[in-house]
Design a protein around this motif. Structure first.
Motif, PDB file in Angstrom:
ATOM      1  N   LYS A 154       0.965  -1.122   0.100  1.00  0.00           N
ATOM      2  CA  LYS A 154       0.026  -0.080   0.016  1.00  0.00           C
ATOM      3  C   LYS A 154       1.034   1.391   0.044  1.00  0.00           C
ATOM      4  CE  LYS A 154      -3.535   2.313   2.822  1.00  0.00           C
ATOM      5  NZ  LYS A 154      -4.488   2.212   3.906  1.00  0.00           N
ATOM      6  N   ASP A 155       1.901   1.217   0.725  1.00  0.00           N
ATOM      7  CA  ASP A 155       2.808   2.573   0.836  1.00  0.00           C
ATOM      8  C   ASP A 155       3.481   2.590  -0.487  1.00  0.00           C
ATOM      9  OD1 ASP A 155       2.037   2.851   3.410  1.00  0.00           O
ATOM     10  OD2 ASP A 155       3.755   1.807   4.382  1.00  0.00           O
ATOM     11  N   ILE A 156       3.996   1.526  -0.959  1.00  0.00           N
ATOM     12  CA  ILE A 156       4.497   1.509  -2.334  1.00  0.00           C
ATOM     13  C   ILE A 156       3.654   2.336  -3.409  1.00  0.00           C
ATOM     14  CG2 ILE A 156       5.568   0.368  -4.354  1.00  0.00           C
ATOM     15  CD1 ILE A 156       7.502   0.621  -1.947  1.00  0.00           C
ATOM     16  N   THR A 157       2.446   1.894  -3.386  1.00  0.00           N
ATOM     17  CA  THR A 157       1.615   2.253  -4.296  1.00  0.00           C
ATOM     18  C   THR A 157       1.085   3.876  -3.946  1.00  0.00           C
ATOM     19  OG1 THR A 157       0.403   0.205  -4.311  1.00  0.00           O
ATOM     20  CG2 THR A 157      -0.889   2.061  -5.161  1.00  0.00           C
ATOM     21  N   GLN A 158       1.137   4.218  -2.641  1.00  0.00           N
ATOM     22  CA  GLN A 158       1.123   5.614  -2.736  1.00  0.00           C
ATOM     23  C   GLN A 158       2.265   6.458  -2.899  1.00  0.00           C
ATOM     24  OE1 GLN A 158       1.132   6.570   1.603  1.00  0.00           O
ATOM     25  NE2 GLN A 158       0.348   8.718   1.450  1.00  0.00           N
ATOM     26  N   LEU A 159       3.427   5.877  -2.991  1.00  0.00           N
ATOM     27  CA  LEU A 159       4.437   6.621  -3.521  1.00  0.00           C
ATOM     28  C   LEU A 159       4.640   6.738  -4.746  1.00  0.00           C
ATOM     29  CD1 LEU A 159       7.518   7.491  -3.161  1.00  0.00           C
ATOM     30  CD2 LEU A 159       8.379   5.200  -3.266  1.00  0.00           C
ATOM     31  N   LYS A 160       4.118   5.841  -5.517  1.00  0.00           N
ATOM     32  CA  LYS A 160       3.881   5.906  -7.100  1.00  0.00           C
ATOM     33  C   LYS A 160       2.904   6.995  -7.358  1.00  0.00           C
ATOM     34  CE  LYS A 160       2.550   3.270 -11.053  1.00  0.00           C
ATOM     35  NZ  LYS A 160       2.041   1.860 -11.419  1.00  0.00           N
ATOM     36  N   GLY A 161       1.819   7.003  -6.693  1.00  0.00           N
ATOM     37  CA  GLY A 161       1.015   8.337  -6.823  1.00  0.00           C
ATOM     38  C   GLY A 161       1.482   9.587  -6.676  1.00  0.00           C
ATOM     39  N   GLN A 162       2.292   9.640  -5.725  1.00  0.00           N
ATOM     40  CA  GLN A 162       2.918  11.173  -5.133  1.00  0.00           C
ATOM     41  C   GLN A 162       3.983  11.414  -6.337  1.00  0.00           C
ATOM     42  OE1 GLN A 162       2.444  13.449  -2.626  1.00  0.00           O
ATOM     43  NE2 GLN A 162       0.445  11.904  -2.396  1.00  0.00           N
ATOM     44  N   ILE A 163       4.561  10.473  -6.797  1.00  0.00           N
ATOM     45  CA  ILE A 163       5.631  10.836  -7.982  1.00  0.00           C
ATOM     46  C   ILE A 163       4.984  11.132  -9.005  1.00  0.00           C
ATOM     47  CG2 ILE A 163       7.122   9.935  -9.374  1.00  0.00           C
ATOM     48  CD1 ILE A 163       8.169   7.943  -7.194  1.00  0.00           C
ATOM     49  N   SER A 164       3.788  10.814  -9.293  1.00  0.00           N
ATOM     50  CA  SER A 164       2.911  11.010 -10.646  1.00  0.00           C
ATOM     51  C   SER A 164       2.418  12.451 -10.394  1.00  0.00           C
ATOM     52  CB  SER A 164       2.017   9.696 -10.843  1.00  0.00           C
ATOM     53  OG  SER A 164       1.041  10.351 -11.884  1.00  0.00           O
ATOM     54  N   ALA A 165       1.918  12.765  -9.300  1.00  0.00           N
ATOM     55  CA  ALA A 165       1.335  13.831  -8.981  1.00  0.00           C
ATOM     56  C   ALA A 165       2.143  14.954  -9.097  1.00  0.00           C
ATOM     57  CB  ALA A 165       0.180  13.887  -7.493  1.00  0.00           C
ATOM     58  N   THR A 166       3.537  14.784  -8.516  1.00  0.00           N
ATOM     59  CA  THR A 166       4.479  15.851  -8.667  1.00  0.00           C
ATOM     60  C   THR A 166       4.780  16.120 -10.037  1.00  0.00           C
ATOM     61  OG1 THR A 166       5.134  15.260  -6.312  1.00  0.00           O
ATOM     62  CG2 THR A 166       6.737  16.531  -7.329  1.00  0.00           C
TER      63      THR A 166
END
Length: 549
Positions: free
Chosen positions: A450-462
């Motif tokens: 779940k944390d890795i998925t959130q990291l992926k989303g933050q990278i994409s949003a940034t």
């Protein structure tokens, strides 16, 4: 003179009689001629002591107590009644008559002193002439009235000016040191050895003046305080303010320095402990709103409030630092999970492939079937659950001297086969495996995913947003994400393989694979091995002791 009716004389009469002489009686007669009718009869002159005597009965009692140590009873003392008034003055001579001078007192008798302020002449009387009509008596003073001014005529003299620098009689210039002084010292007292100061220890004039000035009795004027209301330092709850302040003091970084470090993802300034501390005091949306309103009102902000504003300047501050914490936590976590999986897999293989342990289990089954022979429900068993291994120590012989487990140990020792005794050493992994729960590993990997998925989303949003020039989140976190994704997939595969091995192990030992709990299973084996080794060591020590005898 005396009072009528046989009562005690009044105080004035008593005092007057004590000091009467022929000369004083003559002088008193002349003095009474000068008194007016309105003069209060409660005053007379004590010739001997040349002081005014108050002949009021209440006060006369006090005078007698002070003079003679006795008490003259007044009206309230239970006497026959109030003393009679003094005799009235002689009638005034006709108007215009010349009274003549008052004869001087006899030689050797001092003239009587005047009353306080002097005795004023009656109104209308001329010098050397007959006295005029008496003045009306003054009204009685009311409660709280100021004392009457002196009757000497003219305004009273002004009070003396206050002494300068708090000096003057009756007031000490400096504060006092209330110690307990030693008045007398013995010969061996320390004060006899220090009764004089060494050279250079005494105070000079300047230091002496300084000491007296510093500890003077001058009244220190309080500092004037501003009437302006102090600005509120913060709008946060007091406890919240304290907790955030403690964390910020631990970080030892000003908000602007911390802001630059978070923008730059500078791990030389921000380590895992700092990130965890930041996450523990992340502000809520309501708190940030309150701080912004206080800033707009021009109020002074405290460090915790400034920290809350700083988190507002960096986009997605909370998920940003949580992803940063993931970067710190991921390597040790993956290493720990891999180690646990390895222990479980290795122990399961060791238990399944341990030949000495299989022979011991066979011996337990044979011994048990012998005891259970003839019992329809439990006799002729083909096997038993591993949990039953822990019951062997509880089954005692008829005399209670030997347990079933001890009988097993003795039987294996008699065989003299060291191979059988090696099974406990080959199953050492069960002691550690009993502390590892595959269910906990599965839950941790799920949370990590779940944390890795959130990291992926933050990278994409940034990447899609308008990144600030100083923002190093993507260049810092994207390489980590790619590496973490690869490692996590590998560990997830290893965990899946371990779960298959646990299921196979349960089936191998006749356990239900759907309810099988690895920590419980390995715990039974661990306890059995410990109990076996304990008995074996005790028997070995006993045999050595017997042989030594």
């Amino acid at each position: 003179g005396g009072g009528g009716g046989g009562g005690p004389p009044d105080a004035g009469t008593k005092i007057r009689k004590q000091h009467e002489t022929p000369q004083s009686r003559m002088l008193m007669g002349e003095l009474n001629k000068t008194l007016v009718e309105g003069f209060k009869p409660s005053h007379a002159v004590n010739i001997k002591n040349t002081e005014q005597i108050d002949l009021d009965p209440e006060k006369a009692t006090k005078v007698d107590e002070n003079k003679e140590g006795g008490t003259v009873p007044g009206p309230s003392s239970g006497g026959a009644g109030p003393p009679p008034p003094p005799p009235p003055p002689p009638p005034a001579p006709p108007a215009g008559a010349n009274r003549g001078p008052i004869p001087p007192p006899p030689r050797g008798v001092p003239p009587p002193p005047p009353a306080a302020g002097g005795i004023p002449p009656p109104p209308g009387a001329k010098k050397g002439g007959p006295p005029g009509p008496p003045p009306p008596p003054p009204p009685p003073p009311g409660p709280g009235s100021p004392p009457s001014p002196p009757s000497g005529g003219g305004p009273p003299p002004p009070p003396p000016p206050p002494p300068k620098d708090g000096g003057g009689l009756g007031r000490k210039r400096t504060k006092s040191l209330f110690w307990q002084p030693v008045k007398q010292t013995s010969e061996n007292s320390i004060w006899n050895n220090v009764n004089t100061l060494e050279e250079g220890d005494e105070l000079g004039d300047d230091d002496r003046d300084k000491l007296q000035s510093m500890f003077s009795n001058k009244k220190v004027e309080p500092k004037k305080t501003s009437n302006k209301a102090p600005k509120a330092s913060t709008v946060l709850d007091a406890r919240r303010e304290q907790n955030v302040g403690i964390v910020l003091s631990y970080l030892k970084m000003q908000p602007n320095v911390l802001e630059d470090a978070v923008w730059a993802m500078d791990e030389s300034k921000v380590n895992r402990d700092v990130v965890e501390a930041l996450i523990s005091v992340l502000p809520t949306g309501e708190e940030v709103k309150l701080v912004e309103e206080a800033q707009n009102q021009g109020r002074e902000l405290s460090p915790p409030a400034k920290f809350f504003l700083m988190t507002r300047k960096i986009p997605r501050f909370a998920p940003r630092v949580q992803c940063w914490l993931l970067k710190f936590k991921f390597p040790p976590f993956i290493e720990q999970v891999r180690e646990q999986i390895k222990v479980l897999v290795k122990t399961a293989k060791a238990v399944r492939g341990c030949k000495p342990f299989q022979r011991v289990l066979r011996m337990v089954l044979d011994f048990g079937n012998i005891l259970n022979e003839g019992a329809q429900r439990i006799g002729g068993a083909q096997g038993f659950k591993m949990a039953d291994l822990c019951k062997l120590k509880d089954l005692k012989s008829t005399d209670g001297g030997v347990s079933f487990l001890e009988f097993l140990v003795i039987s294996i020792e008699k065989k003299g086969d060291p191979f059988l005794l090696q099974f406990t050493a080959r199953l050492q992994g069960v002691h550690k495996a009993r502390t590892i729960n595959p269910n906990d590993i599965a839950a941790s990997l799920k949370e990590l995913r779940k944390d890795i998925t959130q990291l992926k989303g933050q990278i994409s949003a940034t990447e899609k947003g308008t990144a600030a020039p100083q923002d190093c989140f993507v260049p810092h976190m994207k390489p980590f994400y790619e590496q973490a994704e690869t490692e996590l997939q590998a560990v997830e595969e290893e965990n899946e393989d371990m779960n298959k091995q646990m299921k196979s192990l349960a089936e191998y030992f006749g356990e239900n694979p759907h309810t099988f709990q690895a920590p419980e299973f390995f715990g039974w084996l661990s306890d059995f091995c410990k109990q076996f080794d304990q008995l074996h060591k005790a028997h070995t020590a006993n045999q050595q002791a017997v042989q030594a005898q």
